[in-house]
Design a protein around this motif. Structure first.
Motif, PDB file in Angstrom:
ATOM      1  N   ARG A 138      39.012 -24.616  -7.633  1.00  0.00           N
ATOM      2  CA  ARG A 138      38.063 -22.756  -7.465  1.00  0.00           C
ATOM      3  C   ARG A 138      37.114 -22.835  -5.739  1.00  0.00           C
ATOM      4  NH1 ARG A 138      38.565 -22.421 -12.611  1.00  0.00           N
ATOM      5  NH2 ARG A 138      40.641 -21.383 -13.347  1.00  0.00           N
ATOM      6  N   GLU A 139      36.168 -24.135  -6.062  1.00  0.00           N
ATOM      7  CA  GLU A 139      35.594 -24.322  -5.350  1.00  0.00           C
ATOM      8  C   GLU A 139      36.415 -24.705  -3.686  1.00  0.00           C
ATOM      9  OE1 GLU A 139      32.527 -27.480  -7.913  1.00  0.00           O
ATOM     10  OE2 GLU A 139      33.332 -28.010  -6.097  1.00  0.00           O
ATOM     11  N   ALA A 140      37.179 -25.193  -3.650  1.00  0.00           N
ATOM     12  CA  ALA A 140      37.812 -25.047  -2.440  1.00  0.00           C
ATOM     13  C   ALA A 140      38.323 -24.042  -1.728  1.00  0.00           C
ATOM     14  CB  ALA A 140      38.642 -26.145  -2.455  1.00  0.00           C
ATOM     15  N   LYS A 141      38.769 -23.026  -2.700  1.00  0.00           N
ATOM     16  CA  LYS A 141      39.303 -21.765  -2.306  1.00  0.00           C
ATOM     17  C   LYS A 141      38.047 -20.765  -2.318  1.00  0.00           C
ATOM     18  CE  LYS A 141      41.006 -17.314  -4.971  1.00  0.00           C
ATOM     19  NZ  LYS A 141      41.733 -16.922  -3.928  1.00  0.00           N
ATOM     20  N   ALA A 142      36.718 -20.886  -2.588  1.00  0.00           N
ATOM     21  CA  ALA A 142      36.107 -20.243  -1.918  1.00  0.00           C
ATOM     22  C   ALA A 142      35.260 -20.537  -0.915  1.00  0.00           C
ATOM     23  CB  ALA A 142      34.496 -20.686  -3.412  1.00  0.00           C
ATOM     24  N   GLU A 143      35.348 -21.655  -0.404  1.00  0.00           N
ATOM     25  CA  GLU A 143      35.044 -22.383   1.394  1.00  0.00           C
ATOM     26  C   GLU A 143      36.212 -22.133   1.769  1.00  0.00           C
ATOM     27  OE1 GLU A 143      34.804 -26.409   1.036  1.00  0.00           O
ATOM     28  OE2 GLU A 143      33.218 -26.347  -0.957  1.00  0.00           O
ATOM     29  N   GLY A 144      37.624 -21.403   1.766  1.00  0.00           N
ATOM     30  CA  GLY A 144      38.252 -20.766   2.176  1.00  0.00           C
ATOM     31  C   GLY A 144      39.687 -21.932   2.575  1.00  0.00           C
ATOM     32  N   LYS A 145      39.562 -22.714   1.648  1.00  0.00           N
ATOM     33  CA  LYS A 145      40.463 -23.610   1.852  1.00  0.00           C
ATOM     34  C   LYS A 145      41.946 -22.950   1.057  1.00  0.00           C
ATOM     35  CE  LYS A 145      37.745 -26.890   2.826  1.00  0.00           C
ATOM     36  NZ  LYS A 145      36.674 -27.076   4.283  1.00  0.00           N
ATOM     37  N   SER A 146      43.346 -23.597   1.979  1.00  0.00           N
ATOM     38  CA  SER A 146      44.201 -23.337   1.400  1.00  0.00           C
ATOM     39  C   SER A 146      45.161 -24.146   0.502  1.00  0.00           C
ATOM     40  CB  SER A 146      45.709 -22.887   2.204  1.00  0.00           C
ATOM     41  OG  SER A 146      44.933 -21.856   3.053  1.00  0.00           O
ATOM     42  N   ILE A 147      45.236 -23.486  -0.786  1.00  0.00           N
ATOM     43  CA  ILE A 147      46.233 -24.675  -1.450  1.00  0.00           C
ATOM     44  C   ILE A 147      47.824 -24.902  -1.905  1.00  0.00           C
ATOM     45  CG2 ILE A 147      45.841 -26.104  -3.669  1.00  0.00           C
ATOM     46  CD1 ILE A 147      42.623 -25.241  -3.406  1.00  0.00           C
ATOM     47  N   LEU A 148      48.318 -25.478  -1.902  1.00  0.00           N
ATOM     48  CA  LEU A 148      49.790 -25.660  -1.814  1.00  0.00           C
ATOM     49  C   LEU A 148      49.663 -26.066  -3.452  1.00  0.00           C
ATOM     50  CD1 LEU A 148      52.922 -24.480  -1.818  1.00  0.00           C
ATOM     51  CD2 LEU A 148      52.995 -26.786  -0.570  1.00  0.00           C
ATOM     52  N   LEU A 149      50.029 -26.101  -4.537  1.00  0.00           N
ATOM     53  CA  LEU A 149      50.087 -26.854  -5.776  1.00  0.00           C
ATOM     54  C   LEU A 149      51.577 -26.608  -6.785  1.00  0.00           C
ATOM     55  CD1 LEU A 149      48.282 -27.744  -8.386  1.00  0.00           C
ATOM     56  CD2 LEU A 149      47.449 -25.859  -9.113  1.00  0.00           C
ATOM     57  N   SER A 150      52.393 -27.549  -6.929  1.00  0.00           N
ATOM     58  CA  SER A 150      52.631 -27.771  -7.061  1.00  0.00           C
ATOM     59  C   SER A 150      53.209 -28.079  -9.003  1.00  0.00           C
ATOM     60  CB  SER A 150      53.719 -28.262  -6.114  1.00  0.00           C
ATOM     61  OG  SER A 150      55.021 -29.968  -7.180  1.00  0.00           O
TER      62      SER A 150
END
Lengths: 534, 299
Positions: B173-185
């Motif tokens: 969530r922190e990474a997302k809040a910083e505008g990062k993208s995440i591919l989570l398998s």
């Protein structure tokens, strides 16, 4: 109380035998077979007392004493005396190694894998596992002793009478027993299987070195090592039993110590302080090359030392070779004297060929490691970051190239320096070194083949070992089997100048090096194109 | 802005198609869930995206660059955690983390220490002594310490305990809040449901469903739990009603979105005592796609 400590030892012993029902017989039979084969070979090699006396005269020098133990019965060097003097210690060391491997396997490894925990949850005594392991190991070594002794006697060789043969076997068995017990102690001291194994093998090597120093220098020092006791049984000459019995006694004492230590420690714990590992990586580790080197560092150093020792042991016999050649008719038939070269010099290229082919093993291992990492799914950690395939494969290639230079240099220098030290008339170290370096382009060609396989046929990288074995066979035994000339030309080792007998052929070396570079480049192209994975 | 995009991605091993026309697209600041059973093609897709496997057909780009040709450049801004973390037994966790951070080309000491503390990892131990969960923590700490723009996480929590799983979710969530993208398998569906903005479901190398969770639910319908005064004998024949089950004297069933109004009117005629409605869980969505299709896995 006894029930508390040893309950179930019998069942566990049978279980260990069941688990190792193939492993143990292979070990025992290998020793029996190797011993018998050597005895037979000795009889064939030295047909009469005169030939044996010729070799006996070469056994007096300190280098030989350091290697195989003090000479005894040299005045009347019978086949039995020769066999026991030259083979007993070396065989005993390997028997000791067998004990180390088997004991660690059934103690610390089982403990680390959590299997002892499951066993201990059953109605089984606290010491039963150690007791069962030692019981099995003692049994294995007794069987080994009896089989070896009886087999040697059954050869019906005049100087190998019953008592001496049984003592020969007993000396091997006793060595196995003492190192089984010492290893069991180490298994209590260390926290994990790997360091327990390192400690045990360290003690085995230390025992060998202390004995070597003692045998050459002071008798008292030799008595500090169990291997020093073993060689003092003077098998087939004086047949002294008590050093062997003393070894068995010591084995029982150390076995007791192992059990005591086992009884006062917690499962999974050890007595030596566990060294905390590094929290941060050294800057040297932080690159693909640093990682590749770190993973192979221990092996690299061990091989480097071994190559020097290999060269040195060939060098140590150089001094006596000339007199030996003069005395043995067979050798004079084999080696046709050449104008302007001593017999020793004529022997140099053959020795170099053998040593460089052996030195090629760690060189190829260094580059094939990249494939091992791929199979273990660890390469994706590196390639998944900002590291190109060229940089990755290049790192392993660079280590391989460095290894080729280091290993061959050490082998050549080992031969040269020691030969120079033991020969009265001295030995040309520079010549030995040149003779060794002449093999570098051939080794590079082998690296080229390995890189080619890694790039295009990763599943068939094992082929390189077949090719190396083939090269060894062709180069070493080619002349013996009268193979035609062209067969030698199917391996890069067939394109090497035989220094000092021949001039160094620059053109040949340049062509070989160019082929090596070409193979490497093609290999890199393939590595950049293919899928990475099992 | 699109960070990651694949179009018609196909990977064949011999005759066997491990991936068959995979299209996914991850935007900036998005958490993209990639779900499917073992062997469906999740890891193969990720390995193609990392330039470790070469696609047989189709395109895959990250940051607009080709994943095969520009692998090294892309990897400077990508952090990856593999599903099966195999580490070097004779290096310590701390050494491996430093190595990984360095190989990617970043250096953030304070972030590293903070993550080691949060994940409760002892970095002084040799990797051979680590459990699966601890090896995963090593890979997670190394990946999350780096200042990447895209995180590719392949079943990163399969060995973590519930406490650590929560730490992981916070980090995402922190990474997302910083505008990062995440591919989570993942195949832990509750995790995907809590974290992801969009989801793609893969089966036998094909994407069979994708979109936001809201869209996927819309396709499926609503779960109703109803208890009535009088029994409803003909409920099963009402249009849009599926999967009726008895639960504690009430009936639970699924209603197609467009028939909801009609079904509720029908039910109210029997005197409602209790009525609960819930969107279908991802698990129900997932099972709907896999039920009756055998194992569903590609292997």
């Amino acid at each position: 109380m006894t029930n508390q400590l040893f309950s179930g030892t019998g069942s566990l012993s049978r279980f260990i035998l069941r688990r190792d029902r193939i492993r143990i017989p292979i070990w025992i039979l290998s020793f029996v077979f190797a011993t018998v084969a050597t005895a037979v070979a000795f009889i064939g090699l030295y047909e009469n007392a005169q030939e044996r006396q010729a070799i006996a005269s070469t056994m007096g020098n300190p280098a030989m004493t350091a290697m195989v133990g003090p000479g005894y019965g040299l005045a009347n060097y019978t086949s039995g005396a020769m066999m026991a003097h030259q083979m007993l210690l070396m065989t005993a060391v390997v028997v000791g190694l067998m004990s180390v491997l088997l004991v660690i396997r059934h103690t610390r490894t089982d403990e680390e894998e959590g299997r002892i925990e499951m066993v201990r949850s059953l109605p089984v005594g606290r010491l039963s596992n150690v007791a069962a392991t030692l019981l099995v190991l003692f049994l294995v070594n007794i069987v080994l002793a009896i089989l070896t002794g009886v087999s040697l006697y059954a050869l019906n060789i005049e100087s190998m009478e019953l008592e001496g043969s049984l003592l020969y076997g007993a000396a091997l068995g006793a060595t196995g027993m003492i190192f089984a017990s010492l290893t069991a102690v180490c298994a209590q001291l260390s926290h994990n299987a790997r360091s327990a194994m390192g400690l045990s093998i360290g003690i085995l090597l230390l025992a060998y070195i202390v004995r070597a120093i003692g045998d050459v220098g002071s008798e008292a020092v030799a008595w500090l090592s169990p291997l020093g006791w073993i060689v003092r049984s003077e098998v087939y000459v004086n047949n002294i039993w008590w050093p062997v019995l003393m070894t068995v006694g010591a084995a029982v004492v150390f076995g007791g110590l192992a059990m005591y230590l086992n009884s006062i420690r917690d499962l999974g714990a050890g007595f030596l302080p566990a060294r905390a590992g590094k929290i941060h990586a050294s800057p040297l580790l932080l690159s693909p090359f640093g990682l590749a080197f770190r993973l192979q560092r221990t092996g690299f150093i061990a091989w480097a030392i071994s190559m020097y020792v290999l060269g040195a042991s060939y060098g140590s016999v150089m001094g006596d070779m000339e007199s030996f050649f003069a005395d043995v008719d067979l050798m004079q038939d084999l080696l046709v004297p050449m104008e302007g070269f001593s017999l020793v010099e004529q022997f140099v290229p053959t020795l170099m060929a053998v040593m460089t082919i052996i030195a090629t093993i760690p060189v190829l291992m260094a580059v094939l490691k990249v494939r091992g990492e791929e199979k273990n799914d660890r390469i994706e950690h590196v390639l998944g970051r900002a590291v190109s395939r060229n940089r990755l494969l290049g790192s392993y290639l660079l280590i391989s190239l460095i290894a080729s230079f280091v290993m061959i240099s050490l082998a050549g220098l080992g031969l040269g320096t020691v030969a120079d030290a033991v020969m009265e008339e001295g030995f040309d170290i520079g010549m030995a070194y040149q003779a060794a370096l002449a093999y570098l382009p051939a080794v590079w060609a082998m690296i080229g083949v390995a890189v080619l396989l890694i790039g295009w046929l990763p599943k068939l990288t094992g082929f390189i070992w077949l090719y190396l074995s083939f090269s060894f066979f062709v180069i070493y035994l080619g002349s013996l089997f009268q193979l035609p000339e062209w067969v030698e030309k199917t391996t890069p080792f067939g394109y090497v100048s035989a220094i000092p007998l021949e001039q160094f052929d620059w053109l040949q070396a340049i062509v070989l090096t160019t082929v090596a570079i070409l193979l490497i480049v093609i290999g890199f192209v393939g590595y950049n194109k293919r899928d990475i994975g099992k | 802005m699109t960070i990651l995009k694949t179009a018609g991605l196909t990977k064949k091993f011999g005759d066997f198609a491990a991936l068959d026309g995979v299209d996914i697209e991850v935007g900036k600041g998005e958490v993209y869930g990639f779900i499917g059973p073992n062997g469906a093609g999740k890891s193969t897709t990720i390995r193609v995206l990392l330039g470790i496997l070469k696609a047989t057909e189709g395109q895959a780009t990250i940051f607009g660059k080709d994943v095969w040709k520009d692998a090294v450049g892309i990897h400077k801004r990508v952090a990856y955690v593999p599903g099966d973390v195999n580490l070097w037994p004779n290096l310590t966790g701390g050494e491996v983390i430093d190595l990984f951070i360095k190989l990617r080309g970043g250096n953030n000491k304070s972030r590293r220490e903070e993550l080691i503390r949060r994940f409760d990892l002892d970095p002084s131990k040799k990797c051979r002594t680590y459990s699966k969960g601890n090896r995963q923590k090593v890979a997670l700490v190394a990946a999350l310490s780096s200042d990447a723009d895209l995180y590719i996480l392949d079943e990163p929590t399969s060995g973590l305990d519930p406490l650590m799983e929560r730490v992981f979710q916070e980090c995402v969530r922190e990474a997302k809040a910083e505008g990062k993208s995440i591919l989570l398998s993942s195949h832990i569906l509750s995790e995907v449901e809590q974290l992801c903005d969009k989801v793609a479901i893969i089966r036998q190398g094909k994407i069979i469903e994708k979109g936001t969770l809201k869209e996927l639910r819309h396709l499926t319908g609503t779960m109703l739990l109803v208890e009535t005064k009088e029994p409803m004998p003909n409920l099963a024949e009402v249009k849009g009603v599926q999967g009726i089950e008895q639960k504690d004297g009430a009936l639970s069933f699924q209603v197609d979105q467009e028939e909801l109004d009609h079904v509720v009117r029908y039910v109210s005629g029997f005197g409602i005592i209790r009525m609960e409605s819930a969107p279908p869980t991802l698990e129900e969505l997932f099972m709907r796609h896999y039920e009756g299709t055998g194992t569903g896995g590609a292997l």
